[in-house]
Design a protein around this motif. Structure first.
Motif: not given
Length: 291
Positions: A193-196, A203-206
């Protein structure tokens, strides 16, 4: 820092391994239930195909009438197998089973020739047998037909009850399996979860965040399915070595289909559960990651 990274890597590997083994055990249980279902279906088919009827040929029936009956049973779609027993063969069978010589006792052979017919499983019901009986009574040379309808009704009633029980058990186990696998995959995603959250901050897209999580869990599902299939194959080998009758109930084709189903189940459930869990954690803010 390197030590923390090493610990994180070890923790991730351990989490993934635990997840894979948990999914493998669930898939193994599903496989065992599938094996029991296939075996029950094969046994049901065998029982039904042992059901049949006897057609007694009258003493005055000519050779042409007997030939006509043979041709009828050979072409009939409901016939699984048919055996013709002549009067002489019936007399010999009587002598073997009872030890009595009827020719010495009464001077004549009182037995009639008959056809022993076994029907296909789809025709092993009272309504179908009644229709067959109605048609056969019109055939010249037929003296009597013994349909065993009471036995058919009892067998079909018992089979229906067993089928309902197996279906309910299979449905419950499937629901439990989906819940367990989903929870296991969710815990695996939870560890990231922390990496996510970090990927969201840069700015990574879902879709970019979700893709590797889904793919890794799909691979985990494949590995779990392979482990489950290996364990199931070993269990089947042991069963067939211990009781040869299992080989008649479960064919190689059945085993291949079950293995393919386990593989597909592992991939589908793990990927869907991973996508749902990833979407959930992608939508959380930093404070919510600790709850």
């Amino acid at each position: 820092m390197a030590n923390n990274k090493h610990k994180s890597t070890v923790s991730t590997i351990h989490s993934n391994a635990t997840s894979v083994m948990s999914v493998a055990m669930v898939l193994f249980l599903l496989g065992m239930v599938s094996v029991l279902g296939v075996a029950a279906h094969s046994l049901t088919t065998q029982l039904k195909e042992n059901i049949g009827f006897d057609v007694v040929v009258g003493e005055q029936a000519g050779e042409n009438q007997v030939v006509a009956l043979k041709q009828l049973f050979t072409a009939a779609p409901y016939v699984k197998s048919v055996k013709y027993v002549s009067r002489d063969e019936a007399l010999k069978q009587w002598e073997r089973e009872t030890g009595e010589d009827l020719m010495e006792l009464i001077g004549v052979n009182p037995l009639c020739a008959e056809f022993e017919v076994r029907v296909r499983d789809a025709w092993a019901c009272a309504d179908s047998l009644s229709m067959i009986e109605y048609q056969l009574k019109k055939m010249p040379g037929v003296e009597h037909i013994d349909m065993h309808k009471d036995v058919v009704n009892k067998i079909n009633t018992g089979i229906s009850r067993v089928a309902v029980v197996l279906l309910v058990v299979a449905a419950l186990l499937l629901l439990i399996s989906i819940a367990l696998i989903s929870n296991t995959v969710r815990l695996t995603v939870y560890s990231r979860r922390f990496l996510i959250h970090t990927m969201k901050l840069v700015g990574a897209k879902p879709s970019f965040i979700r893709r590797p999580i889904v793919l890794s869990n799909m691979v985990g599902g494949v590995i779990a399915a392979v482990i489950a299939s290996t364990l199931l194959g070993a269990a089947l080998y042991y069963l067939m070595e211990f009781e040869a009758g299992w080989a008649e109930l479960i064919t190689i084709t059945d085993v291949v289909v079950i293995f393919a189903a386990l593989l597909l189940t592992g991939i589908v459930i793990c990927s869907i559960a991973a996508a749902i869990a990833a979407n959930r954690f992608i939508g959380l803010n930093y404070d919510e990651l600790f709850t």
